[in-house]
Scaffold this active site. Structure first.
Site, short mmCIF file in Angstrom:
data_model
loop_
_atom_site.label_atom_id
_atom_site.label_comp_id
_atom_site.label_asym_id
_atom_site.label_seq_id
_atom_site.Cartn_x
_atom_site.Cartn_y
_atom_site.Cartn_z
N HIS A 155 -55.18 8.96 -11.00
CA HIS A 155 -54.46 7.77 -10.61
C HIS A 155 -55.17 6.90 -9.66
CE1 HIS A 155 -50.84 10.25 -11.90
NE2 HIS A 155 -50.24 9.27 -12.04
N LYS A 159 -52.41 6.46 -4.21
CA LYS A 159 -51.53 7.55 -4.57
C LYS A 159 -51.51 8.58 -3.24
CE LYS A 159 -49.29 10.56 -8.07
NZ LYS A 159 -48.10 10.35 -7.56
P1 NAD Z 1 -45.67 2.10 -3.23
O1 NAD Z 1 -46.04 2.82 -1.78
O2 NAD Z 1 -46.14 1.06 -3.67
O3 NAD Z 1 -43.84 1.78 -3.01
C1 NAD Z 1 -42.93 2.73 -2.11
C2 NAD Z 1 -42.29 1.66 -1.33
O4 NAD Z 1 -41.12 2.14 -0.59
C3 NAD Z 1 -43.01 0.59 -0.34
O5 NAD Z 1 -42.85 -0.56 -0.62
C4 NAD Z 1 -42.29 1.36 0.88
O6 NAD Z 1 -42.33 0.15 2.10
C5 NAD Z 1 -41.05 1.47 0.56
N1 NAD Z 1 -40.21 2.22 1.59
C6 NAD Z 1 -40.96 3.32 2.69
N2 NAD Z 1 -39.96 3.61 3.35
C7 NAD Z 1 -38.58 2.89 3.22
C8 NAD Z 1 -37.48 2.73 3.59
N3 NAD Z 1 -37.16 3.46 4.89
N4 NAD Z 1 -36.61 2.00 2.92
C9 NAD Z 1 -36.93 1.32 1.91
N5 NAD Z 1 -38.19 1.28 1.27
C10 NAD Z 1 -39.12 2.22 1.80
O7 NAD Z 1 -45.53 3.40 -4.17
P2 NAD Z 1 -45.11 3.29 -5.83
O8 NAD Z 1 -46.41 3.44 -6.59
O9 NAD Z 1 -44.37 2.36 -5.97
O10 NAD Z 1 -44.59 4.85 -6.16
C11 NAD Z 1 -43.48 5.28 -5.45
C12 NAD Z 1 -43.24 6.71 -5.57
O11 NAD Z 1 -42.88 6.82 -7.23
C13 NAD Z 1 -44.39 7.67 -5.65
O12 NAD Z 1 -43.79 9.01 -5.34
C14 NAD Z 1 -44.90 7.69 -7.03
O13 NAD Z 1 -45.28 8.91 -7.30
C15 NAD Z 1 -43.52 7.67 -7.85
N6 NAD Z 1 -43.60 7.13 -9.12
C16 NAD Z 1 -42.94 7.67 -10.10
C17 NAD Z 1 -42.96 7.31 -11.51
C18 NAD Z 1 -41.95 7.82 -12.36
O14 NAD Z 1 -42.05 7.38 -13.69
N7 NAD Z 1 -40.96 8.61 -11.96
C19 NAD Z 1 -43.78 6.32 -11.64
C20 NAD Z 1 -44.71 5.90 -10.82
C21 NAD Z 1 -44.75 6.14 -9.67
#
Ligand code: NAD
Length: 270
Positions: A155, A159
């Site tokens: 990744h 991450k």
């Molecule tokens: P990222 O850090 O880019 O996005 C997360 C967002 O959440 C950030 O913008 C952050 O500011 C926001 N956030 C934090 N606290 C918050 C709050 N109190 N209220 C509202 N927003 C808040 O990360 P990402 O790459 O988008 O990944 C997010 C999660 O999704 C990770 O756990 C990742 O592993 C997971 N993910 C899952 C899949 C899937 O298919 N299930 C795919 C990709 C990523």
């Protein structure tokens, strides 16, 4: 039109989910939420994801928009996703959680809360990876004890959790197919004189670097041959499309905790 609130709308996944919703005809963006102090807060959501303005600002508190929605889609961090789920239960909204990296305690809370509303939670919402879960289960059963199983995931450098939720799920599925428990047979790192590999262990190797969206390989290593099954995500759009599919599906279900195998109709097949 299913009214959807996206929590984490400023993140890598949140932006793609908002974008996908804005380009879909059967789902409506009802709200977008980000962390207080994030540059997206107060900005027009459409403009924030590189589209034209839609006249809706990104909010910093889910409570301000929760009444507008039928389903919450949350890709953030574990503590925030748990809060979203709590609010979903209180407000009778369905919830889709894509976040990974929950502790065993947090997973227990998800199981309790998730059964009190309609909730889809999946570490990977792509169709390809969910088919891969089915395939590796079958291959593990066919090859059995004679083949060594190693899982390799890669990744991007930002991450936060490791191994990825998807790698963990691959390990759990394979361990279950072979009558093993990943907690007992998982080998999370190797360094120094670790001795010979035991036949039942399931090794996990983690790579972090650059902007790799997500790659997972399961290797079944035999004598004179090995079989590798690999999934590579080229962009985040397949996860975003899966999240939208899950949102449209979950609003029509009874209370319960589901995953993408249910959404995609893969449960029990194969
Ligand atoms: P990222 O850090 O880019 O996005 C997360 C967002 O959440 C950030 O913008 C952050 O500011 C926001 N956030 C934090 N606290 C918050 C709050 N109190 N209220 C509202 N927003 C808040 O990360 P990402 O790459 O988008 O990944 C997010 C999660 O999704 C990770 O756990 C990742 O592993 C997971 N993910 C899952 C899949 C899937 O298919 N299930 C795919 C990709 C990523």
């Amino acid at each position: 039109m299913v009214k959807t609130i996206v929590v984490g709308a400023g993140g890598r996944m949140g932006r793609r989910i908002v974008h996908t919703i804005l380009h879909s005809s059967d789902i409506l963006l009802a709200g977008a939420v980000e962390k207080e102090g994030h540059p997206a807060v107060g900005r027009d959501v459409g403009e924030w994801v590189g589209e034209t303005k839609i006249g809706m600002a990104v909010e910093s508190d889910l409570r301000r928009v929760v009444d507008r929605g039928e389903v919450i889609v949350d890709f953030t961090v574990p503590e925030v996703s748990l809060k979203s789920l709590e609010m979903g239960v209180q407000g009778s909204l369905a919830v889709v959680i894509g976040t990974t990296g929950f502790s065993p305690d947090q997973m227990e809370q998800i199981r309790t809360l998730g059964s009190r509303t309609r909730c889809v939670m999946a570490p990977n919402m792509s169709v390809g990876v969910n088919v891969m879960f089915k395939i590796v289960e079958e291959v593990a059963r066919v090859l059995g004890e004679a083949y060594d199983i190693e899982i390799i995931e890669a990744h991007h450098r930002l991450k936060k959790d490791a191994p990825s939720g998807t790698a963990m799920r691959l390990g759990e599925v394979i361990a279950a197919a072979l009558g093993r428990d990943l907690e007992d047979v998982g080998v999370w790192s190797r360094k120094g004189l670790v001795g010979e590999r035991t036949p039942t262990e399931i090794g996990m190797a983690v790579i972090r670097g650059g902007d790799i969206v997500g790659e997972h390989t399961v290797m079944f290593g035999g004598i004179g041959e090995r079989l590798e099954i690999t999934h590579r995500a080229h962009s985040r759009d397949n996860f975003a499309q899966g999240a939208v599919k899950a949102a449209l599906w979950v609003v029509r279900q009874r209370d319960g905790l589901y995953d993408m195998q249910d959404v995609l109709g893969l449960r029990g097949k194969g």
